[in-house]
Write a protein that holds these residues in place. Structure first.
Motif, mmCIF file in Angstrom:
data_model
loop_
_atom_site.group_PDB
_atom_site.id
_atom_site.type_symbol
_atom_site.label_atom_id
_atom_site.label_comp_id
_atom_site.label_asym_id
_atom_site.label_seq_id
_atom_site.Cartn_x
_atom_site.Cartn_y
_atom_site.Cartn_z
ATOM 1 N N SER A 107 0.862 -1.183 0.000
ATOM 2 C CA SER A 107 0.000 0.000 0.000
ATOM 3 C C SER A 107 0.895 1.229 0.000
ATOM 4 O O SER A 107 2.066 1.153 0.382
ATOM 5 C CB SER A 107 -0.894 0.034 1.241
ATOM 6 O OG SER A 107 -1.773 -1.066 1.262
ATOM 7 N N LEU A 108 0.320 2.353 -0.417
ATOM 8 C CA LEU A 108 1.083 3.606 -0.442
ATOM 9 C C LEU A 108 0.332 4.673 0.331
ATOM 10 O O LEU A 108 -0.875 4.855 0.154
ATOM 11 C CB LEU A 108 1.298 4.082 -1.886
ATOM 12 C CG LEU A 108 2.116 5.373 -2.010
ATOM 13 C CD1 LEU A 108 3.587 5.101 -1.703
ATOM 14 C CD2 LEU A 108 1.966 5.971 -3.391
ATOM 15 N N PHE A 109 1.064 5.366 1.181
ATOM 16 C CA PHE A 109 0.515 6.470 1.964
ATOM 17 C C PHE A 109 1.245 7.753 1.606
ATOM 18 O O PHE A 109 2.454 7.745 1.366
ATOM 19 C CB PHE A 109 0.698 6.207 3.470
ATOM 20 C CG PHE A 109 -0.126 5.081 3.996
ATOM 21 C CD1 PHE A 109 -1.336 5.323 4.604
ATOM 22 C CD2 PHE A 109 0.312 3.764 3.885
ATOM 23 C CE1 PHE A 109 -2.110 4.281 5.104
ATOM 24 C CE2 PHE A 109 -0.439 2.717 4.375
ATOM 25 C CZ PHE A 109 -1.649 2.978 4.980
ATOM 26 N N LYS A 110 0.496 8.829 1.574
ATOM 27 C CA LYS A 110 1.096 10.162 1.480
ATOM 28 C C LYS A 110 0.690 10.879 2.751
ATOM 29 O O LYS A 110 -0.502 11.101 2.993
ATOM 30 C CB LYS A 110 0.604 10.934 0.261
ATOM 31 C CG LYS A 110 1.248 12.307 0.176
ATOM 32 C CD LYS A 110 0.839 13.062 -1.046
ATOM 33 C CE LYS A 110 1.604 14.383 -1.031
ATOM 34 N NZ LYS A 110 1.194 15.256 -2.091
ATOM 35 N N ASP A 111 1.682 11.236 3.544
ATOM 36 C CA ASP A 111 1.460 11.752 4.894
ATOM 37 C C ASP A 111 0.634 10.709 5.650
ATOM 38 O O ASP A 111 1.102 9.623 5.865
ATOM 39 C CB ASP A 111 0.816 13.134 4.850
ATOM 40 C CG ASP A 111 1.706 14.145 4.112
ATOM 41 O OD1 ASP A 111 2.933 14.090 4.310
ATOM 42 O OD2 ASP A 111 1.176 14.955 3.331
#
Length: 163
Positions: A107-111
């Motif tokens: 998965s990818l998180f931004k902030d």
């Protein structure tokens, strides 16, 4: 001499056709413009995939940091699994063929916002096995494992290129 000219002319025409129709290689965009610093969160930083994806990021000009707070983007590797299994055996009850499986979920998180959720990649490949060529076959298995993780890493980068 005339044959060489026609080969060169054919090549130039094909090249002009491909560029004129808007053909573009996948993932040729500059990923560094979107993601400049990333943190990779994983349970095992010693897997083949982790090393491969880290190298892929660096080759694309993205700095990989160990400090989560320093990075705007966080790639979370939820599953990093590899296995090999016997596909066939000989009449003497020795393995003849193996299959290598590599599976990654990420998965990818931004902030604190999740941009991409639980993407799964599964790659597999089989190879023949010969007891008399044990050293060569173990090197072949390592090469296949590296190849599978490279395919998965490129798929991850292609997906990240679309954010």
């Amino acid at each position: 001499c005339l044959m060489i000219f026609f080969k060169q002319l054919t090549f130039v025409i094909c090249l002009l056709f491909l560029t004129g129709c808007g053909f573009e290689l996948q993932n040729t965009g500059d990923l560094k413009q979107t993601i400049n610093i990333i943190h990779i969160q994983t349970n095992d930083p010693y897997t083949v995939f982790y090393r491969n994806i880290k190298n892929q990021f660096r080759e694309n000009g993205i700095r990989v940091t160990d400090n989560r707070e320093e990075a705007a983007y966080v790639l979370v590797i939820e599953k990093d699994f590899s296995n090999d299994r016997v596909l066939s055996i000989s009449a003497h009850n020795t393995p003849k063929e193996y299959e290598i499986v590599y599976q990654v979920q990420w998965s990818l998180f931004k902030d604190k916002t999740q941009l991409i959720f639980n993407v799964q990649h599964l790659e597999l490949q089989d190879y023949s096995f010969d007891q008399n060529q044990l050293l060569g076959k173990s090197k072949e298995a390592e090469f296949i494992m590296d190849s599978l993780t490279t395919r998965i890493s490129r798929a991850v980068l292609a997906r990240l290129g679309n954010i």
